[in-house]
Design an enzyme around this catalytic site. Sequence first.
Site, mmCIF file in Angstrom:
data_model
loop_
_atom_site.group_PDB
_atom_site.id
_atom_site.type_symbol
_atom_site.label_atom_id
_atom_site.label_comp_id
_atom_site.label_asym_id
_atom_site.label_seq_id
_atom_site.Cartn_x
_atom_site.Cartn_y
_atom_site.Cartn_z
ATOM 1 N NE ARG A 1 126.319 -51.163 2.161
ATOM 2 C CZ ARG A 1 126.912 -51.375 2.825
ATOM 3 N NH1 ARG A 1 126.957 -52.348 4.355
ATOM 4 N NH2 ARG A 1 127.257 -52.924 1.766
ATOM 5 N NE ARG B 1 128.113 -61.409 -2.730
ATOM 6 C CZ ARG B 1 128.243 -60.528 -2.288
ATOM 7 N NH1 ARG B 1 129.901 -60.070 -2.183
ATOM 8 N NH2 ARG B 1 127.900 -59.761 -1.138
ATOM 9 N NE ARG C 1 123.531 -61.427 0.556
ATOM 10 C CZ ARG C 1 125.053 -60.593 1.389
ATOM 11 N NH1 ARG C 1 126.049 -61.636 1.458
ATOM 12 N NH2 ARG C 1 124.842 -58.973 0.859
ATOM 13 N NE ARG D 1 123.628 -54.622 -1.933
ATOM 14 C CZ ARG D 1 124.812 -56.292 -1.701
ATOM 15 N NH1 ARG D 1 124.019 -56.935 -2.148
ATOM 16 N NH2 ARG D 1 125.395 -55.904 -0.548
HETATM 17 P P1 AMP Z 1 126.487 -55.785 2.995
HETATM 18 O O1 AMP Z 1 126.264 -57.287 3.085
HETATM 19 O O2 AMP Z 1 127.354 -55.246 3.739
HETATM 20 O O3 AMP Z 1 126.567 -55.705 1.234
HETATM 21 O O4 AMP Z 1 125.289 -55.036 3.294
HETATM 22 C C1 AMP Z 1 123.861 -55.987 3.068
HETATM 23 C C2 AMP Z 1 122.956 -54.680 2.877
HETATM 24 O O5 AMP Z 1 122.651 -54.548 4.649
HETATM 25 C C3 AMP Z 1 123.241 -53.462 2.663
HETATM 26 O O6 AMP Z 1 122.831 -53.745 1.607
HETATM 27 C C4 AMP Z 1 121.782 -52.639 3.622
HETATM 28 O O7 AMP Z 1 120.876 -52.683 3.020
HETATM 29 C C5 AMP Z 1 122.248 -53.328 5.209
HETATM 30 N N1 AMP Z 1 123.698 -52.370 5.592
HETATM 31 C C6 AMP Z 1 124.277 -52.680 6.297
HETATM 32 N N2 AMP Z 1 125.360 -52.661 6.273
HETATM 33 C C7 AMP Z 1 124.792 -50.865 6.693
HETATM 34 C C8 AMP Z 1 125.004 -49.401 6.895
HETATM 35 N N3 AMP Z 1 126.705 -49.570 7.453
HETATM 36 N N4 AMP Z 1 124.537 -48.985 6.848
HETATM 37 C C9 AMP Z 1 122.983 -48.872 6.431
HETATM 38 N N5 AMP Z 1 122.728 -50.274 5.735
HETATM 39 C C10 AMP Z 1 123.283 -51.280 5.787
#
Ligand code: AMP
Length: 215
Positions: A88, A127, A160, A171
Amino acid sequence: MRIIMLGAPGAGKGTQAKRISDQYDIPHISTGDIFRANIKNGTELGVKAKTYMDQGLLVPDELVVDLIVDRLRQDDCVKGYILDGFPRTIPQAEALAIALNANGEKIDFAINVEVPDTNIIHRMAGRRACVNCGRTYHIVNIPPKAEGICDACGGQLVLRDDDKPETVAKRLDVYHQQTKPLIEFYSSKGILAVVDGTKEMDEVFAAIEKELNKK
Ligand code: AMP
């Protein structure tokens, strides 16, 4: 086949990643799911990650990279995997490339699921995620069979914390600043494929399959 899914939060990369995982029989590795499982189990990592996630911020690279590199060394990853939510940031992508290179491996595809911000905001508000297995739905576009109940495991569906409107705005901001540069990063390596994420899920999946079959 080693695949990375790119795209804004809510672009539908998780849904598509699960389908690719089933179709090609490779594990679907989602850093968001790993963090949420850690939060649920009350681990030290979960406690640390939650403080960032609830604010819509990224978890620091040092908490993510080793976790993923270790996961990719597990036996089920020998045929490949699909990474959803990692990398990311550019430093994460560089760390991944170094770790893979050490084993003579590389990423084969980075698939960018493209969706404009206005669609994202609408999608995230509707969602719902299962508290138990993490599967996601949309109250209009992908409704569960029974309202509020997960089709897969019967768990309760909730909005969530990190999908709440104020957090989504943050985000998206973080996505544009820290994650979007990965599009150029993988494009310059000649492995980027772009699909239109505003289309129906089946159409998006067909477009992804077409890209994966090109090689
Ligand atoms: P997601 O379900 O992939 O949208 O991830 C939810 C949250 O987890 C994100 O908004 C970040 O806070 C954290 N997160 C997930 N993957 C990463 C990553 N590769 N690097 C940093 N934070 C992450």
